[in-house]
Write a protein that holds these residues in place. Structure first.
Motif, PDB file in Angstrom:
ATOM      1  N   UNK A 298       0.832  -1.218   0.000  1.00  0.00           N
ATOM      2  CA  UNK A 298       0.000   0.000   0.000  1.00  0.00           C
ATOM      3  C   UNK A 298       0.861   1.260   0.000  1.00  0.00           C
ATOM      4  N   UNK A 299       1.856   1.265   0.872  1.00  0.00           N
ATOM      5  CA  UNK A 299       2.684   2.462   1.023  1.00  0.00           C
ATOM      6  C   UNK A 299       3.402   2.778  -0.285  1.00  0.00           C
ATOM      7  N   UNK A 300       3.924   1.734  -0.940  1.00  0.00           N
ATOM      8  CA  UNK A 300       4.675   1.965  -2.174  1.00  0.00           C
ATOM      9  C   UNK A 300       3.792   2.446  -3.316  1.00  0.00           C
ATOM     10  N   UNK A 301       2.486   2.168  -3.191  1.00  0.00           N
ATOM     11  CA  UNK A 301       1.582   2.627  -4.250  1.00  0.00           C
ATOM     12  C   UNK A 301       1.214   4.100  -4.062  1.00  0.00           C
ATOM     13  N   UNK A 302       1.700   4.710  -2.991  1.00  0.00           N
ATOM     14  CA  UNK A 302       1.366   6.117  -2.730  1.00  0.00           C
ATOM     15  C   UNK A 302      -0.010   6.294  -2.108  1.00  0.00           C
ATOM     16  N   UNK A 303      -0.565   5.195  -1.606  1.00  0.00           N
ATOM     17  CA  UNK A 303      -1.927   5.210  -1.078  1.00  0.00           C
ATOM     18  C   UNK A 303      -2.133   6.259   0.022  1.00  0.00           C
ATOM     19  N   UNK A 304      -1.109   6.440   0.862  1.00  0.00           N
ATOM     20  CA  UNK A 304      -1.290   7.367   1.989  1.00  0.00           C
ATOM     21  C   UNK A 304      -1.583   8.792   1.532  1.00  0.00           C
ATOM     22  N   UNK A 305      -1.054   9.170   0.346  1.00  0.00           N
ATOM     23  CA  UNK A 305      -1.266  10.552  -0.127  1.00  0.00           C
ATOM     24  C   UNK A 305      -2.740  10.873  -0.301  1.00  0.00           C
ATOM     25  N   UNK A 306      -3.520   9.865  -0.747  1.00  0.00           N
ATOM     26  CA  UNK A 306      -4.961  10.148  -0.875  1.00  0.00           C
ATOM     27  C   UNK A 306      -5.718   9.767   0.391  1.00  0.00           C
ATOM     28  N   UNK A 307      -5.179   8.804   1.129  1.00  0.00           N
ATOM     29  CA  UNK A 307      -5.908   8.303   2.297  1.00  0.00           C
ATOM     30  C   UNK A 307      -5.826   9.263   3.495  1.00  0.00           C
ATOM     31  N   UNK A 308      -4.630   9.773   3.766  1.00  0.00           N
ATOM     32  CA  UNK A 308      -4.467  10.584   4.984  1.00  0.00           C
ATOM     33  C   UNK A 308      -5.354  11.833   5.023  1.00  0.00           C
TER      34      UNK A 308
END
Ligand SMILES: Cc1ncc(COP(=O)(O)O)c(C=O)c1O
Length: 414
Positions: A298-308
């Motif tokens: 998840x982290x490598x997909x950049x997911x946090x940028x939209x999730x946070x």
């Protein structure tokens, strides 16, 4: 009951399973000083439907990325097969350690992967720190009030807790003097959106604290599970950016992804990480391989940028709802914190009012909170309480707070 079922309900050795044998537990002496969690005890009795639970510190379930995690777990199992289910390294999956190191570096402290230990979330990190650095009878410096789970984790190792005063700007570094810190080696603190007060240590105080730590030769344990849950702006740079050589920084994916993953990490000087890893090996060998790989995916997909931003928005709205409710209904004799992030509000009742007694009356009216006493390692202040607002819908927060205001207005009823 037929004869057959009666016979079947006997244990193979003929004993009746409903008759409990007398148990004579002989626990180790060190377990005697470990307090039970007031929150867990309270949640056990407070399960009836309709109760407005502003007590437990559960994160908002609406922030848990169920679909993204389902996909991530499936992707890892597809790609890695049995390797994702195999034993793994105690220090953590190399990819996740590298991600954490890069993340810390981006936040201002050059960090290498071998300065990172992946843990079964921050609670395990606290236990490992206790195992590694807390000597029985030796002073351990903590904020007043502090995180109940840290008091529990450290208590096993028998420290003499020494409480350092806090105010709306967080811990007061001036109170950390040579005599208070005498014989201590560690200061445990939560600089961001503290549990239980919701307060944040100001930037000047972080600077001052880093100087005091050096002067007094103290290490800091910087527990930061809430730092990413800011509402309008990020908190000041971490203590580790100011005193990396003497800071053990503990972070968690519990609030940014989901607590059920049991995933977090410690960042610190290599010798400290090596020692903690040795102790972790004795505890659980390593943290779940599958959970680490799925989260890394998840982290490598950049997911946090939209999730946070979505997560922050949920917490900001909830906090605005409870602050609005407090403003609208509490009498002027009551004061409360105004958090800039996280999931707790700290309330100070009039001096003579006891939050424990208030809780008994509140439960009768279907409202629960945690009395502040539980969060003091010493010298508790009985007129304080913690409100957790993440999981209660805004209309219920308004009802809950209005009920408390009503009870406060009607005064202590001894
Ligand atoms: C300050 C603090 N530290 C650590 C923890 C433990 O959380 P986890 O083990 O899920 O990371 C909590 C949980 O609420 C907390 O509030």
């Amino acid at each position: 009951m037929t004869g057959d079922t009666a016979r079947m309900s006997r244990l193979p050795d003929g004993r009746d399973p409903s008759v409990q044998p007398a148990v004579r537990l002989r626990p180790a002496t060190r377990t005697a000083s470990v307090p039970s969690s007031a929150i867990r005890d309270l949640l056990r009795v407070a399960q009836r439907p309709g109760l407005i639970l502003m007590s437990g510190g559960l994160p908002a379930p609406s922030s848990f990325p169920v679909d993204a995690l389902r996909d991530a777990f499936a992707a890892v199992l597809d790609a890695d097969g049995p390797a994702a289910l195999q034993y793994s390294m105690t220090e953590g999956e190399p990819g996740l350690r590298s991600w954490v190191a890069a993340h810390e570096a981006a936040r201002g402290t050059p960090t290498s992967a071998d300065e990172v230990l992946i843990t079964a979330s921050s609670q395990q990190a606290l236990d490992l720190v206790g195992k590694a650095f807390v000597e029985p009878g030796e002073p351990l410096l903590v904020e007043s009030p502090t995180y109940l789970g840290a008091i529990q984790a450290f208590s096993v190792y028998g420290p003499e807790f020494r409480a350092i005063p806090t105010d709306p700007d967080g811990l007061d570094p001036e109170a950390l003097t040579a005599s208070t810190a005498q014989n201590a080696r560690l200061m445990y603190l939560m600089p961001n959106f503290q549990n239980p007060t919701g307060r944040t240590l100001s930037a000047p105080r972080r600077e001052a604290l880093s100087r005091v730590l050096r002067r007094l030769d103290l290490w800091a344990v910087e527990d930061d599970p809430y730092g990413d849950l800011w509402y309008d702006e990020p908190p000041p740079p971490s203590l580790r950016t100011l005193a990396a050589e003497r800071t053990i920084r503990i972070c968690s994916f519990s609030k940014v992804l989901a607590p059920g993953l049991r995933l977090g990490y410690v960042v610190g000087p290599r010798p400290a990480i090596d020692l903690l890893a040795r102790l972790k090996q004795a505890t659980d060998l390593h943290t779940s391989t599958l959970a680490q790989r799925a989260v890394l995916h998840l982290l490598e997909s950049g997911f946090l940028d939209q999730h946070l931003p979505r997560v922050r928005d949920i917490y900001a709205r909830q906090c605005a709802a409870i602050l609005g409710a407090l403003e609208a209904s509490m009498p002027s004799t009551v004061r409360w914190s105004r958090p800039a992030g996280g999931m707790f509000v700290w309330v100070e009742l009039p001096e003579r009012m006891d939050a424990g007694r208030l809780l008994v009356r509140a439960l009768e009216r279907n409202v629960a909170f945690v009395p502040g006493n539980a969060f003091y390692a010493s010298s508790p202040r009985s007129n304080t309480l913690r409100l957790a607002f993440a999981t209660v819908p805004p209309d219920k927060l308004r009802v809950g707070v209005a009920t408390l205001a009503d009870l406060v207005r009607s005064g202590p009823q001894d």
